[in-house]
Design an enzyme around this catalytic site. Structure first.
Site, PDB file in Angstrom:
ATOM      1  N   ASP A   1     132.623  27.456  65.727  1.00  0.00           N
ATOM      2  CA  ASP A   1     132.129  26.574  66.784  1.00  0.00           C
ATOM      3  C   ASP A   1     132.137  27.298  68.127  1.00  0.00           C
ATOM      4  O   ASP A   1     131.179  27.217  68.910  1.00  0.00           O
ATOM      5  CB  ASP A   1     133.006  25.323  66.836  1.00  0.00           C
ATOM      6  CG  ASP A   1     132.388  24.187  67.639  1.00  0.00           C
ATOM      7  OD1 ASP A   1     131.160  24.165  67.817  1.00  0.00           O
ATOM      8  OD2 ASP A   1     133.160  23.303  68.065  1.00  0.00           O
TER       9      ASP A   1
ATOM     10  N   HIS B   1     123.689  24.257  67.522  1.00  0.00           N
ATOM     11  CA  HIS B   1     124.189  22.911  67.256  1.00  0.00           C
ATOM     12  C   HIS B   1     123.089  21.978  66.745  1.00  0.00           C
ATOM     13  O   HIS B   1     123.382  21.029  66.007  1.00  0.00           O
ATOM     14  CB  HIS B   1     124.868  22.338  68.499  1.00  0.00           C
ATOM     15  CG  HIS B   1     126.314  22.726  68.598  1.00  0.00           C
ATOM     16  ND1 HIS B   1     126.709  23.967  69.026  1.00  0.00           N
ATOM     17  CD2 HIS B   1     127.453  22.053  68.281  1.00  0.00           C
ATOM     18  CE1 HIS B   1     128.038  24.039  68.998  1.00  0.00           C
ATOM     19  NE2 HIS B   1     128.506  22.898  68.543  1.00  0.00           N
TER      20      HIS B   1
ATOM     21  N   HIS C   1     123.151  22.639  63.128  1.00  0.00           N
ATOM     22  CA  HIS C   1     124.304  21.901  62.582  1.00  0.00           C
ATOM     23  C   HIS C   1     123.934  20.454  62.333  1.00  0.00           C
ATOM     24  O   HIS C   1     124.186  19.889  61.257  1.00  0.00           O
ATOM     25  CB  HIS C   1     125.485  21.965  63.554  1.00  0.00           C
ATOM     26  CG  HIS C   1     126.517  20.900  63.291  1.00  0.00           C
ATOM     27  ND1 HIS C   1     126.389  19.617  63.799  1.00  0.00           N
ATOM     28  CD2 HIS C   1     127.659  20.915  62.575  1.00  0.00           C
ATOM     29  CE1 HIS C   1     127.413  18.885  63.389  1.00  0.00           C
ATOM     30  NE2 HIS C   1     128.198  19.650  62.649  1.00  0.00           N
TER      31      HIS C   1
ATOM     32  N   HIS D   1     132.655  21.311  60.656  1.00  0.00           N
ATOM     33  CA  HIS D   1     131.723  21.386  61.784  1.00  0.00           C
ATOM     34  C   HIS D   1     131.390  22.829  62.166  1.00  0.00           C
ATOM     35  O   HIS D   1     130.224  23.225  62.219  1.00  0.00           O
ATOM     36  CB  HIS D   1     132.334  20.658  62.993  1.00  0.00           C
ATOM     37  CG  HIS D   1     131.558  20.822  64.258  1.00  0.00           C
ATOM     38  ND1 HIS D   1     130.407  20.094  64.524  1.00  0.00           N
ATOM     39  CD2 HIS D   1     131.758  21.625  65.337  1.00  0.00           C
ATOM     40  CE1 HIS D   1     129.938  20.459  65.709  1.00  0.00           C
ATOM     41  NE2 HIS D   1     130.730  21.375  66.227  1.00  0.00           N
TER      42      HIS D   1
END
Length: 389
Positions: A173, A256, A259, A273
Site C-alpha cells: 500500500d 488504487h 485495487h 488491500h
C-alpha cells in the site's frame, strides 16, 4: 484546475514499543466517555493492557465488537451504540477496516475519534476518510470527513507480534504512495486534501518510498521472529504516518483504482488491500511507460517481499476477458482516481496493461531465480527475502 494547496494530518502521532500502555493518558485529554471498537481477536490481545491504562487515567473501559466489514450499515449501528452510551470519543483498535468504521461512526455521532492500529497493513489510520465496502467486500466509495483523527497511536511490539503478511501488505500500500503522488503532481491534479499537492506532501510520499526500499526486507525478516528493530520502526512509520500523509495530501491515481476494480470479482477476495494495490502499482507503471529497468526492479523487490506481482497470484490466471473487463470497467468509473493521471486511459489500454502484469511478473521472477507464481489454491513456498544485488 485546482489553484490552492492543502495538507492534512492527525492531531498527534505516537509510535513505539509498548505505547499501548499509555493510551489512557492520551485519550483522557480528548474525551471522558470513550468507546473502543475492536474485533474479538484484537480485544483478547489488548484488553488487559488497555484496561490498566484506562484505570490509571480514570477512564471506564467500554468495548464494542466490530462486525468485520466496513459497511455504511455497520457505521450506523456503531453510531447508535455511541449515542445510547453517551460517548464523546471512539477508538478504532485493530486493522484498517475497524479504524475506518470507527471514523465513520464517530462522524455519524458527531464525536471525536482515535486510531490505534495493531498492524501496519494500511495507511488508513491517519486519514480524514474511510473506504466503504458492500457486505460482499466490494469497494463502494470513499467517505470524506472535515478532520483527521485526534490521535494515532501505534505499538510497534503489537505490529511485530502480528503475522508478517500484514506488514508486507502495508508495504504494498505504501509503495504506491510515491508512484501515485508523482503522477498526480505531473498532472497538476487534485489531492484528497483538496487542491494541489504541497511540496511537503510530495516530500513525505517520497520519504516513505525511500525508507521502504532501505528497510522493508530486513523489517519483514525481523517481524517473522516478532522482533522490533530500527528497520521495523522505520517501516511502521513509512506504512502508517508517511504513506497516510502522502496519499491524502499527494493524491491517488491508477494503483488504487485498479485495487478497487479487483474487488468487484470474487477471484481476488483472498488478497489483502495492499496486495491488490501492488498489482495496481505495476499496472500504473506499465500505463505510464516507465523505464523497463524501473518496472523490473519494482517487480523483483515486491516479489521478494512476498507481494503478488502476477494475475496468477490474484486468482486471475485462467479467466477470460469478460472477467478482466469487469475489473477494467470498475477501475475506470467516472469517480475513480485513475483519471488523475496526466493522460487518458481507455478500456483497451487498461486491459492490455493488466495482461502485461502477468507477462512481466513471470519473466522478472524467472530472471531473478524466484519461484514461479502460484494460484491461490496452491500452497506457496516462502519467497527468498535476501537483498537484491
Amino acid at each position: 484546475m485546482p489553484t490552492t494547496r492543502s495538507l492534512l494530518a492527525p492531531g498527534r502521532y505516537v509510535q513505539g514499543r509498548g505505547v499501548l500502555a499509555d493510551l489512557g493518558t492520551y485519550v483522557a485529554a480528548i474525551g471522558s466517555v470513550p468507546l473502543i471498537l475492536a474485533d474479538p481477536v484484537v480485544r483478547q490481545l489488548t484488553e488487559a493492557t488497555v484496561t490498566e491504562s484506562f484505570r490509571q487515567a480514570g477512564l471506564a473501559v467500554r468495548f464494542e465488537e466490530f462486525g468485520g466489514i466496513p459497511t455504511a450499515a455497520e457505521a450506523r449501528r456503531v453510531a447508535d451504540v455511541l449515542s445510547d452510551r453517551g460517548c464523546d470519543v471512539i477508538i478504532g483498535l485493530g486493522g484498517g477496516s475497524t479504524i475506518d468504521t470507527a471514523k465513520a461512526a464517530g462522524d455519524n455521532a458527531g464525536i471525536r475519534w482515535v486510531s490505534v492500529p495493531t498492524v501496519a497493513s494500511t495507511d488508513a489510520p491517519t486519514s480524514a476518510l474511510s473506504v466503504v465496502y458492500s457486505e460482499e467486500g466490494v469497494f463502494e466509495t470513499y467517505r470524506f470527513y472535515s478532520r483527521n483523527p485526534d490521535l494515532v497511536l501505534v505499538d510497534t511490539q503489537l505490529v511485530a507480534n502480528a503475522p508478517a503478511r500484514f506488514l508486507v501488505s502495508g508495504i504494498g500500500d505504501a509503495l504506491a504512495t510515491w508512484i501515485e503522488a508523482r503522477a498526480v503532481q505531473r498532472a497538476n491534479g487534485p489531492t484528497l486534501a483538496g487542491g494541489m499537492a504541497t511540496h511537503t506532501g510530495i516530500a513525505l510520499a517520497k520519504l516513505s518510498w525511500d525508507l521502504l526500499w532501505e528497510n522493508a526486507l530486513p523489517a519483514v525478516e525481523a517481524v517473522r521472529s516478532n522482533l522490533v528493530t530500527p528497520a521495523v520502526e522505520a517501516v511502521v512509520e513509512a506504512n502508517t504516518l508517511l504513506s497516510g500523509l502522502g496519499f491524502e495530501s499527494g493524491g491517488l491515481a491508477a494503483a488504487h483504482s485498479v485495487h478497487d476494480g479487483l474487488t468487484v470479482v470474487p477471484h481476488t477476495h483472498h488478497l489483502m488491500h495492499g496486495e491488490k494495490v501492488n498489482i495496481g502499482s505495476i499496472t500504473q507503471l506499465i500505463l505510464e511507460a516507465a523505464a523497463a529497468e524501473e518496472i523490473r526492479e519494482f517487480i523483483e523487490f515486491t516479489a521478494r517481499l512476498g507481494l503478488p506481482t502476477t494475475l496468477t497470484e490474484a486468482g486471475l490466471d485462467h479467466v477470460d476477458d469478460e472477467v478482466l473487463r469487469m475489473v477494467v470497467e470498475a477501475a475506470l468509473a467516472p469517480e475513480e482516481t485513475i483519471h488523475n493521471l496526466p493522460f487518458s486511459v481507455s478500456e483497451n489500454d487498461l486491459l492490455d496493461a493488466l495482461k502485461m502484469v502477468e507477462e512481466l511478473g513471470r519473466s522478472v521472477r524467472a530472471e531473478a531465480g524466484l519461484p514461479e507464481p502460484r494460484a491461490p489454491q496452491e500452497e506457496r513456498p516462502p519467497v527468498p527475502a535476501a537483498r537484491m544485488a
